[in-house]
Design a protein around this motif. Structure first.
Motif, PDB file in Angstrom:
ATOM      1  N   UNK A  51      -8.685   4.321   8.511  1.00  0.00           N
ATOM      2  CA  UNK A  51      -9.914   3.959   7.794  1.00  0.00           C
ATOM      3  C   UNK A  51     -10.363   5.179   7.008  1.00  0.00           C
ATOM      4  N   UNK A  52      -9.815   5.344   5.805  1.00  0.00           N
ATOM      5  CA  UNK A  52      -9.982   6.594   5.064  1.00  0.00           C
ATOM      6  C   UNK A  52     -11.212   6.642   4.171  1.00  0.00           C
ATOM      7  N   UNK A  53     -11.805   5.494   3.846  1.00  0.00           N
ATOM      8  CA  UNK A  53     -12.877   5.499   2.856  1.00  0.00           C
ATOM      9  C   UNK A  53     -12.275   5.466   1.471  1.00  0.00           C
ATOM     10  N   UNK A  54     -12.259   6.608   0.742  1.00  0.00           N
ATOM     11  CA  UNK A  54     -11.554   6.631  -0.548  1.00  0.00           C
ATOM     12  C   UNK A  54     -10.082   6.279  -0.352  1.00  0.00           C
ATOM     13  N   UNK A  55      -9.480   5.638  -1.325  1.00  0.00           N
ATOM     14  CA  UNK A  55      -8.099   5.170  -1.182  1.00  0.00           C
ATOM     15  C   UNK A  55      -7.146   6.327  -0.890  1.00  0.00           C
ATOM     16  N   UNK A  56      -6.438   6.214   0.238  1.00  0.00           N
ATOM     17  CA  UNK A  56      -5.479   7.221   0.658  1.00  0.00           C
ATOM     18  C   UNK A  56      -4.275   6.514   1.293  1.00  0.00           C
ATOM     19  N   UNK A  57      -3.125   7.205   1.348  1.00  0.00           N
ATOM     20  CA  UNK A  57      -1.934   6.675   2.015  1.00  0.00           C
ATOM     21  C   UNK A  57      -1.639   7.514   3.252  1.00  0.00           C
ATOM     22  N   UNK A  58      -1.322   6.834   4.342  1.00  0.00           N
ATOM     23  CA  UNK A  58      -0.946   7.489   5.598  1.00  0.00           C
ATOM     24  C   UNK A  58       0.455   7.035   5.984  1.00  0.00           C
ATOM     25  N   UNK A  59       1.381   7.972   6.057  1.00  0.00           N
ATOM     26  CA  UNK A  59       2.748   7.696   6.508  1.00  0.00           C
ATOM     27  C   UNK A  59       2.956   8.467   7.810  1.00  0.00           C
ATOM     28  N   UNK A  60       3.413   7.776   8.831  1.00  0.00           N
ATOM     29  CA  UNK A  60       3.591   8.447  10.110  1.00  0.00           C
ATOM     30  C   UNK A  60       4.154   7.510  11.151  1.00  0.00           C
ATOM     31  N   UNK A  61       3.979   7.895  12.410  1.00  0.00           N
ATOM     32  CA  UNK A  61       4.516   7.087  13.505  1.00  0.00           C
ATOM     33  C   UNK A  61       3.641   7.231  14.745  1.00  0.00           C
ATOM     34  N   UNK A 108       2.834  -1.387   5.135  1.00  0.00           N
ATOM     35  CA  UNK A 108       4.060  -1.817   5.813  1.00  0.00           C
ATOM     36  C   UNK A 108       4.220  -1.069   7.123  1.00  0.00           C
ATOM     37  N   UNK A 109       5.067  -1.614   7.986  1.00  0.00           N
ATOM     38  CA  UNK A 109       5.421  -0.952   9.243  1.00  0.00           C
ATOM     39  C   UNK A 109       6.799  -1.438   9.657  1.00  0.00           C
ATOM     40  N   UNK A 110       7.442  -0.678  10.542  1.00  0.00           N
ATOM     41  CA  UNK A 110       8.660  -1.154  11.181  1.00  0.00           C
ATOM     42  C   UNK A 110       8.719  -0.618  12.597  1.00  0.00           C
ATOM     43  N   UNK A 111       9.479  -1.301  13.421  1.00  0.00           N
ATOM     44  CA  UNK A 111       9.563  -0.989  14.849  1.00  0.00           C
ATOM     45  C   UNK A 111      10.972  -0.538  15.181  1.00  0.00           C
ATOM     46  N   UNK A 112      11.057   0.564  15.920  1.00  0.00           N
ATOM     47  CA  UNK A 112      12.333   1.076  16.415  1.00  0.00           C
ATOM     48  C   UNK A 112      12.189   1.358  17.904  1.00  0.00           C
ATOM     49  N   UNK A 113      12.414   0.315  18.727  1.00  0.00           N
ATOM     50  CA  UNK A 113      12.273   0.486  20.175  1.00  0.00           C
ATOM     51  C   UNK A 113      10.840   0.727  20.567  1.00  0.00           C
ATOM     52  N   UNK A 114      10.536   1.949  21.008  1.00  0.00           N
ATOM     53  CA  UNK A 114       9.172   2.283  21.426  1.00  0.00           C
ATOM     54  C   UNK A 114       8.408   3.046  20.346  1.00  0.00           C
ATOM     55  N   UNK A 115       8.970   3.114  19.140  1.00  0.00           N
ATOM     56  CA  UNK A 115       8.301   3.817  18.029  1.00  0.00           C
ATOM     57  C   UNK A 115       7.844   2.839  16.951  1.00  0.00           C
ATOM     58  N   UNK A 116       6.604   3.009  16.526  1.00  0.00           N
ATOM     59  CA  UNK A 116       6.040   2.256  15.409  1.00  0.00           C
ATOM     60  C   UNK A 116       5.931   3.187  14.214  1.00  0.00           C
ATOM     61  N   UNK A 117       6.637   2.886  13.148  1.00  0.00           N
ATOM     62  CA  UNK A 117       6.521   3.636  11.893  1.00  0.00           C
ATOM     63  C   UNK A 117       5.560   2.906  10.970  1.00  0.00           C
ATOM     64  N   UNK A 118       4.612   3.644  10.388  1.00  0.00           N
ATOM     65  CA  UNK A 118       3.611   3.006   9.538  1.00  0.00           C
ATOM     66  C   UNK A 118       3.582   3.653   8.158  1.00  0.00           C
ATOM     67  N   UNK A 119       3.252   2.828   7.174  1.00  0.00           N
ATOM     68  CA  UNK A 119       3.015   3.290   5.812  1.00  0.00           C
ATOM     69  C   UNK A 119       1.819   2.487   5.306  1.00  0.00           C
ATOM     70  N   UNK A 120       0.642   3.040   5.497  1.00  0.00           N
ATOM     71  CA  UNK A 120      -0.605   2.351   5.197  1.00  0.00           C
ATOM     72  C   UNK A 120      -1.262   2.954   3.958  1.00  0.00           C
ATOM     73  N   UNK A 121      -1.784   2.072   3.129  1.00  0.00           N
ATOM     74  CA  UNK A 121      -2.665   2.511   2.040  1.00  0.00           C
ATOM     75  C   UNK A 121      -3.999   1.824   2.247  1.00  0.00           C
TER      76      UNK A 121
END
Length: 211
Positions: free
Chosen positions: A94-104, A148-161
């Protein structure tokens, strides 16, 4: 002594065997404008009255917290059948101004489903949500086309804007198996037999000395 120690350990395990908790292990921001502007991953432990949703955080951080654990689904959802036992977690940006978060985000058991639609999250707030949290539902709760997101076993990868009101998902992980009470009783009995055998062996030992 051996019998006492073994039985005590077994009873302690039995006392804690009623729940099957799974937890967030760690997470990280690895890219995106949120990271470039100082954002980090932050795991929360919400206190009573904590509000999430509709611009309540306004932060560059990627957040996550654990929700209810060892829950048996009363109805099918997210591709999971009714009767599936899950642990629940909440991940949001929840960034407020438009931002992208890539992580896991890593969990300590495999991910079974991710609920990213407003309707599914609204439906499961009561049964899966953290009781300390007030979930504020708005029209854009969930994810949109730029996320977007993807799942790899016990890891959640996220790419949120995200901008307003933020991106929110509920992650359901596998509940670790818990031994039945009868199984614990058999284990305790076995520990007792082992302890008794050790005591008898000590009594039967003969001390031999030479002049």
């Amino acid at each position: 002594m051996h019998k006492l120690l073994l039985t005590t350990a077994a009873l302690a395990a039995l006392a804690t065997s009623g729940t099957a908790n799974a937890a967030i292990v760690m997470g990280e921001l690895t890219g995106g404008s949120a990271l470039n502007n100082g954002g980090v991953f932050q795991q929360l432990n919400p206190m009573p009255g904590f509000n999430v949703g509709n611009n309540n955080q306004q932060s560059l951080n990627l957040f996550a917290f654990d929700e209810q654990q060892n829950v048996t689904l009363g109805a099918a959802i997210g591709g999971l059948a009714a009767g599936t036992v899950v642990n629940s977690h909440y991940v949001f940006f929840d960034s407020g101004p438009s931002r992208r978060a890539i992580g896991y985000v890593d969990f300590d058991s495999d991910i079974l489903a991710v609920l990213d639609a407003k309707s599914d999250m609204d439906l499961t707030d009561a049964s899966l949500g953290n009781p300390n949290v007030n979930y504020i539902s708005v029209a854009l709760r969930g994810l949109e086309g730029a996320d977007s997101f993807n799942v790899m076993g016990d890891r959640l990868n996220v790419n949120f804007r995200a901008s307003d009101p933020g991106d929110y998902i509920r992650v359901l992980t596998a509940a670790p198996a818990v031994p039945e009470p009868a199984t614990w009783a058999m284990m305790i009995g076995g520990f007792g037999l082992v302890g008794g055998a050790l005591r008898r062996r000590r009594k039967m030992a003969t001390k031999v000395s030479y002049a």
